[in-house]
Design a protein around this motif. Structure first.
Motif, PDB file in Angstrom:
ATOM      1  N   GLY A   1     -62.678 -17.041  26.067  1.00  0.00           N
ATOM      2  CA  GLY A   1     -61.888 -17.988  26.846  1.00  0.00           C
ATOM      3  C   GLY A   1     -60.452 -17.506  26.974  1.00  0.00           C
ATOM      4  O   GLY A   1     -59.937 -16.800  26.098  1.00  0.00           O
ATOM      5  N   SER A   2     -59.807 -17.898  28.047  1.00  0.00           N
ATOM      6  CA  SER A   2     -58.411 -17.519  28.261  1.00  0.00           C
ATOM      7  C   SER A   2     -57.765 -18.474  29.244  1.00  0.00           C
ATOM      8  O   SER A   2     -58.441 -19.200  29.977  1.00  0.00           O
ATOM      9  CB  SER A   2     -58.302 -16.073  28.775  1.00  0.00           C
ATOM     10  N   TYR A  26     -62.534 -23.567  20.968  1.00  0.00           N
ATOM     11  CA  TYR A  26     -61.714 -23.689  22.160  1.00  0.00           C
ATOM     12  C   TYR A  26     -61.179 -25.102  22.352  1.00  0.00           C
ATOM     13  O   TYR A  26     -60.082 -25.305  22.884  1.00  0.00           O
ATOM     14  CB  TYR A  26     -62.516 -23.285  23.398  1.00  0.00           C
ATOM     15  N   LEU A  30     -57.342 -24.994  23.550  1.00  0.00           N
ATOM     16  CA  LEU A  30     -57.225 -24.796  24.993  1.00  0.00           C
ATOM     17  C   LEU A  30     -55.984 -25.463  25.578  1.00  0.00           C
ATOM     18  O   LEU A  30     -55.180 -24.823  26.266  1.00  0.00           O
ATOM     19  CB  LEU A  30     -58.476 -25.313  25.703  1.00  0.00           C
ATOM     20  N   GLY A  62     -68.779 -24.632  25.943  1.00  0.00           N
ATOM     21  CA  GLY A  62     -67.609 -23.986  26.512  1.00  0.00           C
ATOM     22  C   GLY A  62     -67.263 -24.514  27.893  1.00  0.00           C
ATOM     23  O   GLY A  62     -66.100 -24.793  28.195  1.00  0.00           O
ATOM     24  N   GLY A  66     -63.861 -26.757  28.849  1.00  0.00           N
ATOM     25  CA  GLY A  66     -62.942 -26.310  29.894  1.00  0.00           C
ATOM     26  C   GLY A  66     -62.775 -27.319  31.006  1.00  0.00           C
ATOM     27  O   GLY A  66     -61.650 -27.637  31.426  1.00  0.00           O
ATOM     28  N   ARG A  86     -68.310 -18.048  37.309  1.00  0.00           N
ATOM     29  CA  ARG A  86     -67.997 -16.884  36.475  1.00  0.00           C
ATOM     30  C   ARG A  86     -68.708 -15.637  36.999  1.00  0.00           C
ATOM     31  O   ARG A  86     -68.176 -14.518  36.909  1.00  0.00           O
ATOM     32  CB  ARG A  86     -68.412 -17.155  35.025  1.00  0.00           C
TER      33      ARG A  86
END
Length: 212
Positions: A1-2, A26, A30, A62, A66, A86
């Protein structure tokens, strides 16, 4: 994750900063990472023009973490949102139309892009791959996907690139931001391609239907 931040000006995308999320928790890092990447640029949430969210495919946890964060931030600051796949981000990064990601359980998430039709994204195991003629170049970023594709398609041309990041997603999403292709945040959901374990194992536990 970023998490990343870019500036879009005159059709050009300038990457202003990116933070990689450490570990696998995350949900705990996040939103803090969003704040940090904004602080690094001396900016704040209310000044953002738009947000780009990768809505899958990937792990259920995930993707949900998000999207929950994106929905919360977008609602508070009234920021429009663009959603991207993605698989599409990976294909764009490699400069090809098709891509594949490890989906575990000896399966891949597969995007097939052809000149004469809209790209399709599916969950594919060995049986599904055997039914596809791989006359296209495929972007990959992980060993498990490579192994499965090589086994099913020995002659396929695989293009290996690093795993896609938030900055890569923003480069792709910037085109849609400029075109005003925003989603309804209330209806934004995960692009899973696979049902959750709870759905699958719930059906097994329930057993076959008694209906004729």
């Amino acid at each position: 994750g970023s998490v990343a931040r870019v500036r879009l000006a005159a059709g050009e995308v300038e990457i202003l900063g990116q933070i990689e999320l450490e570990g696998r928790s995350y949900s705990a890092t996040l939103v803090a990472a969003v704040g940090e990447v904004l602080d690094q640029a001396g900016s704040k949430l209310s000044l953002l023009h738009a947000m780009v969210a990768v809505n899958g495919p990937g792990s259920f946890t995930g993707v949900r973490v998000g999207l929950s964060a994106v929905k919360g931030l977008a609602e508070v600051a009234q920021i429009p949102v663009v959603a991207v796949s993605r698989l599409e981000v990976l294909a764009k990064k490699a400069g090809v139309a098709s891509s594949a990601l490890d989906a575990h359980r000896h399966e891949v998430f597969l995007r097939v892009g052809r000149l004469d039709e809209e790209p399709k994204e599916v969950l594919a195991g060995a049986q599904e791959l055997a039914a596809i003629n791989p006359q296209f170049r495929i972007a990959v970023c992980d060993d498990a996907a490579v192994q499965l594709l090589v086994s099913a398609w020995p002659t396929a041309e695989l293009i290996r690139v690093p795993a896609p990041t938030a900055a890569d997603a923003l480069v792709l999403g910037a085109l849609r931001v400029a075109a005003g292709q925003f989603v309804d945040v209330a209806l934004l959901d995960g692009h899973y391609l696979r049902r959750s374990d709870a759905e699958i194992f719930g059906e097994v536990a329930a057993g076959p239907s008694d209906r004729p």
